[in-house]
Design an enzyme around this catalytic site. Structure first.
Site, PDB file in Angstrom:
ATOM      1  N   ARG A 241      14.962  68.639  89.543  1.00 41.47           N
ATOM      2  CA  ARG A 241      15.801  68.258  88.403  1.00 41.47           C
ATOM      3  C   ARG A 241      15.964  69.387  87.376  1.00 41.47           C
ATOM      4  NH1 ARG A 241      16.841  63.802  84.740  1.00 41.47           N
ATOM      5  NH2 ARG A 241      16.099  64.211  82.637  1.00 41.47           N
ATOM      6  N   ASN A 257      18.116  69.016  79.820  1.00 41.35           N
ATOM      7  CA  ASN A 257      18.644  67.935  78.974  1.00 41.35           C
ATOM      8  C   ASN A 257      17.574  67.331  78.056  1.00 41.35           C
ATOM      9  OD1 ASN A 257      21.026  66.703  78.173  1.00 41.35           O
ATOM     10  ND2 ASN A 257      20.640  64.864  79.420  1.00 41.35           N
ATOM     11  N   ARG A 258      16.518  68.086  77.838  1.00 42.29           N
ATOM     12  CA  ARG A 258      15.556  67.765  76.779  1.00 42.29           C
ATOM     13  C   ARG A 258      15.301  68.990  75.910  1.00 42.29           C
ATOM     14  NH1 ARG A 258      16.820  63.968  79.013  1.00 42.29           N
ATOM     15  NH2 ARG A 258      15.629  62.188  79.813  1.00 42.29           N
ATOM     16  N   HIS A 309      26.612  63.901  84.471  1.00 40.22           N
ATOM     17  CA  HIS A 309      25.346  63.710  85.200  1.00 40.22           C
ATOM     18  C   HIS A 309      25.563  62.673  86.287  1.00 40.22           C
ATOM     19  CE1 HIS A 309      22.308  65.672  82.473  1.00 40.22           C
ATOM     20  NE2 HIS A 309      23.411  65.716  81.713  1.00 40.22           N
ATOM     21  N   SER A 310      24.502  62.428  87.053  1.00 42.04           N
ATOM     22  CA  SER A 310      24.484  61.265  87.934  1.00 42.04           C
ATOM     23  C   SER A 310      23.024  60.806  87.982  1.00 42.04           C
ATOM     24  CB  SER A 310      24.993  61.609  89.336  1.00 42.04           C
ATOM     25  OG  SER A 310      24.077  62.428  90.027  1.00 42.04           O
ATOM     26  N   GLU A 384      27.448  59.328  83.395  1.00 42.50           N
ATOM     27  CA  GLU A 384      26.615  59.233  84.602  1.00 42.50           C
ATOM     28  C   GLU A 384      27.520  58.776  85.729  1.00 42.50           C
ATOM     29  OE1 GLU A 384      23.422  59.898  85.026  1.00 42.50           O
ATOM     30  OE2 GLU A 384      22.471  59.821  83.054  1.00 42.50           O
TER      31      GLU A 384
HETATM   32  O1  0X9 Z   1      17.909  61.418  81.216  1.00 34.67           O
HETATM   33  C1  0X9 Z   1      18.916  62.143  81.199  1.00 34.67           C
HETATM   34  O2  0X9 Z   1      18.887  63.305  80.887  1.00 34.67           O
HETATM   35  C2  0X9 Z   1      20.244  61.534  81.605  1.00 34.67           C
HETATM   36  N1  0X9 Z   1      20.096  60.788  82.811  1.00 34.67           N
HETATM   37  S1  0X9 Z   1      19.789  61.519  84.222  1.00 34.67           S
HETATM   38  O3  0X9 Z   1      19.474  60.512  85.201  1.00 34.67           O
HETATM   39  N2  0X9 Z   1      21.119  62.251  84.705  1.00 34.67           N
HETATM   40  O4  0X9 Z   1      18.783  62.475  84.042  1.00 34.67           O
HETATM   41  C3  0X9 Z   1      20.723  60.583  80.557  1.00 34.67           C
HETATM   42  C4  0X9 Z   1      20.628  61.033  79.152  1.00 34.67           C
HETATM   43  C5  0X9 Z   1      21.338  60.046  78.260  1.00 34.67           C
HETATM   44  N3  0X9 Z   1      20.725  59.953  76.972  1.00 34.67           N
HETATM   45  C6  0X9 Z   1      19.820  58.962  76.686  1.00 34.67           C
HETATM   46  N4  0X9 Z   1      19.571  58.008  77.514  1.00 34.67           N
HETATM   47  N5  0X9 Z   1      19.238  58.996  75.537  1.00 34.67           N
HETATM   48 ZN    ZN Z   2      21.142  64.255  84.719  1.00 35.17          ZN
END
Ligand code: 0X9
Ligand code: ZN
Length: 764
Positions: A241, A257-258, A309-310, A384
């Site tokens: 990931r 994405n964090r 994303h997916s 997504e």
């Molecule tokens: O977790 C993520 O980064 C995203 N989903 S994934 O399955 N593609 O990794 C979604 C992020 C959306 N933001 C929040 N849920 N806060």
């Molecule tokens: Zn993602």
């Protein structure tokens, strides 16, 4: 020059970095023997911890209560069973699926990047880059490719500026930004984004909307933000990931994405370098997220953004890092556009993508979309893509194109919205029904976003029925950006088709709906009876208690919230509590009431009015709307549930069918108070009150309408002549129509004396 101490040190560092990045050393693919993907029902925080300790790997990246998808090793699966958790297996032999995919891709024929079949299966790293280069080569006037930065392992990160050749400079146009592949295993992301932009480019010159979007807008596209992770997912660990940062000790990867700054370090991200959601040592510590940040900041013309994303089929909007909605009007506008994209997606192949705030999925701090909204001031969504877990990240290749197509329509919709230099909208919507035989005033708003309105050009095109020419009539300017269209009188039962246009000073013409050839508004004329239409231009003399006043509000008050307006919504006058200044503290209820209204023959009774209201929250001060069917017992239909501080005229509409349908004596009452000794606000201002309903008897039959199409015209001549020959013959030809409508002189007989009045009706 001597190769001194520093030189040797540098050489050593370079050597360490080189061996620390074993990119050239082929790694054995990670195996998933006996692994399953399962949807586990989580009932407590403790269960999340247990699963974590058992080595269960999250697929929906943020566990909360409810259903959560996990990759389970044989041990983790045993633990899930041991804990007695409820689960459902989504993929029962992960290794087999991964092997099948590898075999398929290894055997896949080479497809030319310019072949439409390119989208029939996933493509490796070099093919993705080749695709971008083909764009640059094939559309030199449209596509520019830039290097945005360099990945951890030294791969170039690319951004493309895509814009049509006939328009303002790219940085002077409204722009959208899209990115994908922050997450390595989400292979359908870049395929989707490449397809969307490729199709827009291909359609330039043939599809009107694609052509206009490319000429009027700029698209900044970064489809491949994590090449290192992607390569790793192809070659070594299919479910990888993160990026490929070496965190030390042989532990790799930061979740890009964090790693963005908004809320960085907070809930739903991990400080553990081994975690799939490791946030990195600091916000933007990673070259990939930093490159995306700089790219977005370098283009202040970006108005909106999507991070693809997916999987899960969602259109998510901020916030994702706190359980809160952004301030208004942003929250509503992002919700409206998110819902609109989801609708476009549904309309394409019938797939449901839920449109919702990100926090409703789970909290995640430091996401890209939150930062684009917060840090760059552009509206932003996380989309997504498919599916909902049946195949998850191992989405079958047959689903690439449908996924891409449905999102192409979502993007077109979004781009259409942002491209409009003049944006024409109906703030109250288009009425499904309008009153028959009378003009109908419809509010229209025209925002001058990237062009000036040529005064006098905003106009309505309308026609009765679905053929024939449209009649043009000018809109009336009623306030800044606000206009009124007058829908022409339409016979009962007839439908009206209409659309709007306005010219810009640069000569461009803007339509709403965008393509009136394909899409128009429609309203049906119904036997609507307006029982009250009070514009407040002259004093209506309604019963009122002290401090309710008729007249021009003076723009005073506002010691809390906003002051009163300085005029009505239309015209100068309103009913206000009161016209000068804030309401008093410690008052009991004071009311203003309409006269008795006759709704006895009506169904679907509605009330609409414009308000400008300031009132504290209801534990302190109250504002009400009440109704009554006898003038003595009044029932609440509305009361402030929070403090209300209108800074503009606001339309309120209520469905009063339950309270008013069939009532011979009906009243509406506005109440100010009671108020506490505490803060006071500007109180009620009320303008343009309308109450209407539909006649229970439906459209009156039209004398002379002998083919019963709700019109009297030359098509009725034949049936009229037949009616003269007798009822039976007429009814045999026109079942369900009313023979007596031929009685045009009203003498209760159908005979030759009706001929001349019938001709009179025809020529009326
Ligand atoms: O977790 C993520 O980064 C995203 N989903 S994934 O399955 N593609 O990794 C979604 C992020 C959306 N933001 C929040 N849920 N806060
Ligand atoms: Zn993602």
């Amino acid at each position: 020059m001597q190769f001194g101490k520093l030189g040797w040190m540098l050489a050593g560092i370079v050597f360490v970095i080189a061996i620390g990045v074993p990119a050239s050393v082929a790694q054995e693919p990670v195996r998933y023997d006996g692994y399953v993907v399962a949807r586990v029902t989580i009932e407590s925080e403790g269960q999340i911890k247990l699963l974590d300790q058992a080595g269960a790997d999250l697929l929906s990246e943020g566990a909360g209560l409810g259903e959560v998808d996990y990759v389970l090793s044989p041990d983790a699966l045993a633990a899930v069973e041991g804990f007695g958790l409820t689960y459902r297996v989504l993929i029962d032999d992960l290794q087999k699926r991964v092997e099948e995919e590898r075999a398929r891709l290894a055997a896949a024929p080479q497809v030319d990047v310019r072949d439409d079949d390119w989208f029939l299966d996933y493509k490796p790293h070099d093919q993705i880059l080749a695709f971008l280069d083909a764009w640059v080569a094939d559309y030199p006037e449209f596509v520019e490719k830039y290097q945005l930065g360099t990945s951890v392992e030294g791969k170039a990160l690319f951004g493309l500026t895509i814009a049509g050749p006939n328009g303002p400079p790219t940085d002077a146009r409204p722009a959208l930004c899209f990115d994908s592949m922050l997450h390595a295993r989400e292979w359908v992301g870049p395929m989707t984004l490449l397809y969307i932009m490729d199709r827009l480019l291909e359609e330039y010159g043939t599809d009107a909307l694609s052509t206009r979007l490319l000429d009027e807008m700029t698209f900044y596209v970064a489809p491949y933000m994590n090449p290192d992770g992607y390569i790793h997912s192809w070659e070594v660990e299919r479910l990888w990931r993160k990026n490929r940062r070496h965190n030390g000790g042989g532990v790799y990867g930061v979740d890009l994405n964090r790693n963005f700054a908004t809320g960085w370090g907070g809930y739903g991200s991990s400080g553990d370098p081994e975690s799939m959601t490791y946030r990195g040592p600091s916000a933007f510590s990673e070259p990939e997220s930093a490159a995306l940040r700089d790219y977005v900041l370098a283009h202040p013309n970006i108005e909106a953004h999507i991070d693809f994303h997916s999987y899960s089929q969602l259109v998510l909007r901020p916030w994702g890092y706190v359980y809160e909605d952004p301030p208004e009007p942003d929250a509503s506008e992002m919700a409206m556009l998110g819902d609109g994209m989801a609708q476009e997606i549904f309309d394409t192949h019938g797939k449901t993508y839920w449109s919702q705030p990100s926090y409703q999925l789970y909290l995640a701090a430091g996401t890209c979309a939150d930062w684009v909204y917060d840090g760059a001031g552009a509206f932003s969504w996380t989309v997504e893509l498919r599916d909902t877990g049946e195949y998850g990240f191992l989405l079958p290749p047959e689903q690439i194109l449908p996924t891409a197509e449905e999102n192409y329509h979502a993007v077109r919709y979004l781009a259409d919205y942002y491209s409009e230099a003049l944006r024409i909208r109906l703030p109250a919507g288009a009425p499904a029904a309008i009153p028959a035989n009378e003009p109908y005033a419809l509010p229209v708003r025209i925002e001058a976003r990237h062009a000036e309105i040529e005064p006098g050009t905003p106009r309505l095109y309308a026609r009765v029925g679905d053929s024939g020419a449209f009649e043009v009539s000018p809109l009336t300017l009623v306030g800044d950006e606000f206009y009124e269209a007058t829908l022409p009188p339409t016979a009962c039962g007839q439908s009206l088709e209409y659309y709007f246009a306005a010219d810009a000073t640069d000569g461009r013409v803007f339509y709403h709906p965008y393509d009136p050839e394909a899409e128009r508004y429609g309203s049906v004329a119904e036997p609507i009876v307006v029982v009250l239409d009070e514009r407040m231009d002259a004093d209506p003399g309604w019963p009122k208690q002290s401090q309710w006043q008729f007249g021009q509000p003076l723009g005073q008050g506002g010691s809390n919230g906003y002051p009163d307006p300085t005029s009505g919504f239309t015209g100068a006058h309103v009913y206000g509590y009161n016209l000068a200044g804030d309401y008093a503290n410690g008052i009991s209820e004071r009311h203003l009431t309409t006269p008795a209204l006759d709704c006895s023959n009506l169904v679907d009774v509605k009330l609409g009015f414009y308000r400008w209201l300031g009132v504290d929250d209801p534990s302190e001060d109250r504002a009400w709307v009440r109704v009554s069917d006898d003038g003595s017992d009044f029932f609440r239909i509305w009361r402030n549930s929070v403090a209300v501080t209108d800074s503009d005229w606001t339309y309120q509409e209520f469905d009063l069918s339950y309270e008013a349908d069939g009532e011979p004596e009906f009243y509406v009452r506005w109440v100010m108070g009671s108020t506490s000794p505490g803060d006071s606000f500007c109180g009620w201002n009320i303008d343009d009150v309308r109450i209407w309903g539909t006649d229970v008897n439906g459209c009156p039959a039209l004398l002379g309408d002998l083919n019963c199409d709700d019109q009297v015209n030359f098509d009725d001549i034949g049936p009229f002549v037949l009616a003269l020959s007798g009822q039976a013959a007429y009814e045999a030809e026109h079942p369900g129509c009313d023979w007596m409508l031929a009685d045009c002189n009203g003498d209760d007989q159908v005979d030759f004396d009706d001929v001349s009045p019938f001709v009179g009706l025809l020529t009326q």
